[in-house]
Design a protein around this motif. Structure first.
Motif, PDB file in Angstrom:
ATOM      1  N   ILE A 112      -4.091   0.446 -60.715  1.00 21.58           N
ATOM      2  CA  ILE A 112      -5.400   0.696 -61.324  1.00 21.58           C
ATOM      3  C   ILE A 112      -6.215   1.651 -60.465  1.00 21.58           C
ATOM      4  O   ILE A 112      -6.894   2.536 -60.964  1.00 21.58           O
ATOM      5  N   VAL A 141      -6.269  13.069 -61.482  1.00 23.54           N
ATOM      6  CA  VAL A 141      -7.244  14.106 -61.132  1.00 23.54           C
ATOM      7  C   VAL A 141      -6.529  15.293 -60.480  1.00 23.54           C
ATOM      8  O   VAL A 141      -6.784  16.456 -60.833  1.00 23.54           O
ATOM      9  N   SER A 181     -11.058   1.669 -63.418  1.00 27.68           N
ATOM     10  CA  SER A 181     -10.102   2.743 -63.205  1.00 27.68           C
ATOM     11  C   SER A 181     -10.736   4.092 -63.562  1.00 27.68           C
ATOM     12  O   SER A 181     -10.554   5.083 -62.855  1.00 27.68           O
ATOM     13  N   ILE A 225     -12.931   5.398 -60.869  1.00 29.94           N
ATOM     14  CA  ILE A 225     -12.222   6.074 -59.777  1.00 29.94           C
ATOM     15  C   ILE A 225     -12.071   7.552 -60.119  1.00 29.94           C
ATOM     16  O   ILE A 225     -12.287   8.438 -59.286  1.00 29.94           O
ATOM     17  N   LEU A 226     -11.700   7.809 -61.374  1.00 27.90           N
ATOM     18  CA  LEU A 226     -11.544   9.188 -61.824  1.00 27.90           C
ATOM     19  C   LEU A 226     -12.830   9.974 -61.591  1.00 27.90           C
ATOM     20  O   LEU A 226     -12.824  11.056 -61.005  1.00 27.90           O
ATOM     21  N   LEU A 281     -13.708  10.591 -57.860  1.00 26.93           N
ATOM     22  CA  LEU A 281     -12.964  11.669 -57.221  1.00 26.93           C
ATOM     23  C   LEU A 281     -13.482  13.032 -57.672  1.00 26.93           C
ATOM     24  O   LEU A 281     -13.496  13.985 -56.895  1.00 26.93           O
ATOM     25  N   LEU A 282     -13.920  13.118 -58.927  1.00 30.66           N
ATOM     26  CA  LEU A 282     -14.520  14.383 -59.363  1.00 30.66           C
ATOM     27  C   LEU A 282     -15.849  14.617 -58.639  1.00 30.66           C
ATOM     28  O   LEU A 282     -16.177  15.747 -58.288  1.00 30.66           O
TER      29      LEU A 282
END
Lengths: 684, 207
Positions: free
Chosen positions: A245, A253, B37, B40-41, B44-45
């Motif tokens: 997860i 990314v 989740s 998190i994406l 990071l961006l």
């Protein structure tokens, strides 16, 4: 823009792999294999059966088996690629050998990509899928349809990997795909695009799988099963799911931004206009390091089960093993910089990450001792799964120690980018992950198919795997220490040659191991009447999956078990509570099959293929179909069906009647035809 | 287990619809995990953006490009849409009449589309000024982060339409309610992300 360009994008006859005889042969094998499989299924008239019983199934057991089939197919390809590289290096002293540099680079890129994303990941996902819901006493995972979609996304990624063998060339940028080399400026071809989209499909599937497994373990445990009553395998499955997860999005990314660089001319990782490839290194390893624990933790869970079962003892130090597993999962997020100690950050930073890396050795060491002590004074049987576990125990310590060496930045500066590193991670991943998965395959095969695997061929396969690993990878430690760079297609130092020849022999042994594995499967199927174990418990198992028939019914448990401690099934047997006939059965609601998985998988593959070859209509159509299917599915109301109580009763009666006719065996007869899956209750 | 032990974060259907409440527990938990989740994406961006703030490669930076009035309008519209979605959730929980729910969903959708229109206008005018995503690392990171949020809002808007249709077709059945619960979480989540974007991307450049 011409019509053919609109229809076919950049795809043309030039994409056929006619540049080398080896590539053309490989592509032909893939095409013939696919055509042959299709023809065989058609001749046997099995399409309807496959579609309705397997492809559209949302049963976690079927999905688990399909994952493992994907893993075995991809294992075959990637092992052959590995052996080809070893053979090349055996003849590469002052000679270009038989593989041109560009082809060699494709091979190490596909080998790594496949082994990680399309062999190890599907294998462990398949094993967890099959075993975990049974072990926690559940009827399925929390989101069965999502499970099927994850499977098909992974399958789509595997198909894209196979397509890359037949049309165009794969990336030459290694499994990590570092830009700027994989950027559009240096790699204008389709290779990196194949890598990006195959990996992205697999990653999205794994993220969804992680969510599904974690929710299942938190919410679907049988009544009374506290977290600390769970089999250790479920603990490792939980930690792996949590890592999925959190660790899969960084890869999404990384590949997504690399794609933006390549497709829309952006500047995340380019050399010019403000791009910074260090961001890529950080993103990739923010995924990459937790990934190795995603791979190895389930194997630890398998070994725990195997040591305990084949020693007829409860797991030694259960609490410490749970603690160590959690420790490893947390620490895995604190060490990623050790993958690029040499890329320019300060010595202090390297020291911090080096120290954190060494700390992972502590919980892992705890586990090793727990496993040894599990065997102490146990009733040990040297069955094939235990052989794999013992080989793991010895070899993993060697690999771990070489890891501690590499964790020291000063040492890493000496051996980075050499074969020492290749030796180290193969030493972790083959005895660690692959042996664990093979042990799991052996151990739970009778549960899934109702008959045991052939023990003799299992031992032969084990001997080849273990010796092949030693011959193929121990020389690489020496070569690395001698300074031989990894990924070398040709070399000029005669001192390397003896080692590369030994490693090539090791490669051939591994090929023999793979062949033995398939021979074993064939032999086992043809002699399946000798090893039938329908009663369900051939190994005197300790956990709930062994309390069902083999194979288990679709609904797993007619009555959800009540759990009062660890080793739930062992307790039931000791208290005479196993194989009881309940007073009454109830109807069971199960999810209906759905075509969503195949639809999304095929559309996902179409999107990826369209993007690789710039066939824009195909990519757009695929996306539209995916979204349309999701929306349409949300309007389907009738998603479950009910198995009537009478049918449940008939199924259970057939099994319990068989149990009462079955002769109990002691552990002395475990590998004899007499073992029909019913154990004498005591520990002997 | 009593129904009170089955609470999940966010609005609970609770005693008003015990059956749907019980069914909601597992799926809403699963959705929270998904949002984690997704977060998190985004994080990071954000991290990528922060490391590339100065990577303008001689091109324009945030101060020259961002229009405070437009940003203020976008923020106001999106925050208001979170409020109206809250009203929709309350209407779903306490009213058997689905008209009020549909009304609030429609208002939310309108505000979401307004936000998207404003954002698209920003993007087009930036690209018109030669400040497209291929101009510099900074702009690549800007478009990836803000664009990703915009894509999420687009998906959320489509989801609102789907749920309005389902409310009309199926009425307020348990599974429709549970989907609207999750849609609500998604919508508020995007609001929180926007607060981050407002602070890190716009406020930092304009302040």
């Amino acid at each position: 823009m011409s019509w053919s360009h609109i229809v076919f994008g950049n795809l043309s006859v030039d994409a056929l792999p006619l540049y080398s005889a080896i590539a053309a042969t490989a592509a032909s094998v893939v095409v013939l294999g696919a055509v042959g499989t299709f023809a065989l299924i058609t001749v046997l008239g099995k399409w309807r059966y496959l579609w309705s019983e397997w492809f559209t199934s949302v049963d976690h057991k079927r999905i688990g088996i399909m994952y493992i089939v994907i893993a075995l197919v991809m294992l075959t390809r990637a092992v052959i690629e590995g052996v080809m590289m070893r053979m090349q290096q055996a003849v590469a002293l002052d000679s270009p050998g038989y593989l041109p540099p560009d082809h060699f680079a494709q091979l190490f890129s596909t080998h790594g990509t496949i082994m990680i994303f399309f062999m190890a990941m599907p294998f462990l996902t398949g094993v967890i899928n099959y075993v975990m819901p049974l072990q926690i006493g559940a009827r399925d995972v929390s989101f069965p349809l999502l499970n099927s979609i994850s499977l098909w996304l992974t399958a789509a990624g595997a198909v894209i990997m196979m397509a890359s063998l037949c049309l165009g060339k794969f990336s030459t940028g290694g499994w990590t795909g570092y830009p700027p080399y994989t950027g559009i400026a240096f790699n204008p071809g389709v290779g990196p695009d194949y890598w990006i989209w195959a990996v992205t499909l697999g990653t999205v599937g794994s993220t969804l799988t992680g969510i599904n497994f974690a929710v299942t373990i938190y919410k679907e445990r049988a009544p009374g099963m506290r977290l600390m009553y769970m089999p250790l395998f479920c603990w490792t499955a939980l930690c792996t799911s949590i890592l999925m997860i959190f660790a899969m999005p960084p890869l999404t990314v990384a590949t997504g931004l690399l794609a933006l660089d390549r497709y829309l001319g952006m500047h995340f990782f380019t050399n010019d206009l403000g791009g910074n490839m260090m961001n890529y290194a950080n993103l990739l390893w923010l995924f990459g390091h937790p990934e190795v624990y995603i791979l190895v933790l389930p194997a630890f869970g398998v070994y725990s089960t195997v040591f305990s079962t084949f020693s007829s003892k409860t797991l030694y130090g259960y609490t410490s093993l749970v603690g160590a597993t959690i420790c490893i999962a947390v620490l895995s997020f604190t060490v990623w910089v050790h993958h690029f100690f040499t890329m320019g950050q300060s010595a202090d930073l390297n020291a911090a990450f080096g120290t954190a890396t060494m700390m992972i050795g502590i919980p892992t060491g705890v586990k090793i001792y727990d496993w040894i002590l599990t065997m102490y004074r146990g009733r040990i049987r040297f069955t094939v799964p235990l052989l794999y576990a013992l080989a793991f125990l010895l070899l993993f310590v060697v690999g771990g120690l070489s890891g501690i060496l590499l964790a020291n930045p000063a040492v890493d500066y000496q051996v980075h980018n050499t074969l020492f590193l290749v030796a180290h991670f193969h030493n972790m991943l083959i005895p660690g992950v692959l042996f664990g998965m093979l042990a799991a395959y052996h151990f739970w095969f009778p549960k899934a198919f109702g008959f045991r695997l052939n023990e003799t061929w299992g031992r032969i396969a084990f001997a080849f795997w273990a010796s092949g690993f030693l011959f193929a990878f121990m020389p690489l430690y020496a070569l690395g220490a001698l300074g031989m760079p990894r990924r070398t297609q040709e070399f000029f130092n005669p001192a390397y040659l003896p080692y590369t020849i030994v490693a090539a022999i090791g490669g051939l042994l591994i090929l023999a191991a793979l062949a033995s594995l398939f021979i074993q499967l064939g032999v086992s199927i043809s002699r399946r009447e000798e090893t039938r174990a329908f009663a369900g418990d051939p190994w005197n198992g300790r956990t709930l999956e062994w309390s069902t028939s083999s194979p288990p019914p679709e609904y797993n448990f007619a009555i959800l078990p009540r759990v009062e401690g660890k080793d739930a099934f062992h307790r039931m047997k000791e208290h005479g509570e196993a194989y009881l006939r309940p007073d009454a059965y109830e109807p069971i609601e199960v999810p209906r099959n759905s075509a969503m998985g195949p639809v999304i998988g095929v559309s996902g593959a179409a999107v990826a293929f369209g993007l690789v070859w710039h066939i824009w209509w195909m990519a757009c159509l695929g996306l539209l179909v995916i979204w349309g299917a999701v929306i349409a599915r949300s309007f389907v109301r009738n998603t479950t069906r009910v198995i009537p109580a009478s049918e449940v009763e008939a199924t259970e009666r057939r099994w319990l009647d068989a149990v009462s006719r079955t002769q109990r065996v002691t552990r002395d007869d475990e590998l004899q035809p007499a073992n029909r899956g019913l154990a004498v209750a005591s520990a002997t | 287990m009593s129904e009170f032990s089955l609470k999940h974060p966010g609005i609970n259907l609770g005693a008003n619809d015990p059956e749907a409440h019980e069914a909601a527990e597992e799926v809403v938990f699963g959705f929270w995990v998904f949002l984690m989740s997704d977060l998190i994406l985004f994080s990071l961006l954000f991290a990528t953006f922060v490391t590339m703030i100065d990577a303008t490669a001689g091109g324009p930076g945030g101060k020259e490009l961002f229009d405070p009035r437009s940003v203020a309008a976008e923020t106001g519209v999106l925050l208001a849409s979170s409020f109206t979605f809250g009203m929709a959730s309350i209407a779903m929980k306490y009213r058997s009449n689905r008209g009020v729910l549909l009304l609030w969903l429609a208002v939310t959708l309108l505000l979401g589309l307004t936000f998207l229109g404003l954002e698209l206008h920003d993007f087009i005018s930036m690209i018109g000024k030669g400040a497209g995503p291929d101009r510099s690392g900074f702009l690549s990171a800007f478009f990836a982060l803000v664009g990703m949020h915009g894509l999420h809002v687009t998906a959320g808007s489509i989801w609102i339409v789907v749920m309005m249709v389902q409310t009309l077709v199926f009425g307020l059945s348990a599974d429709v309610k549970i989907r609207i619960l999750r849609l609500g979480l998604f919508w508020h989540f995007l609001d929180i992300i926007w607060v981050g974007i407002f602070s890190v991307v716009y406020l930092r450049a304009l302040a």
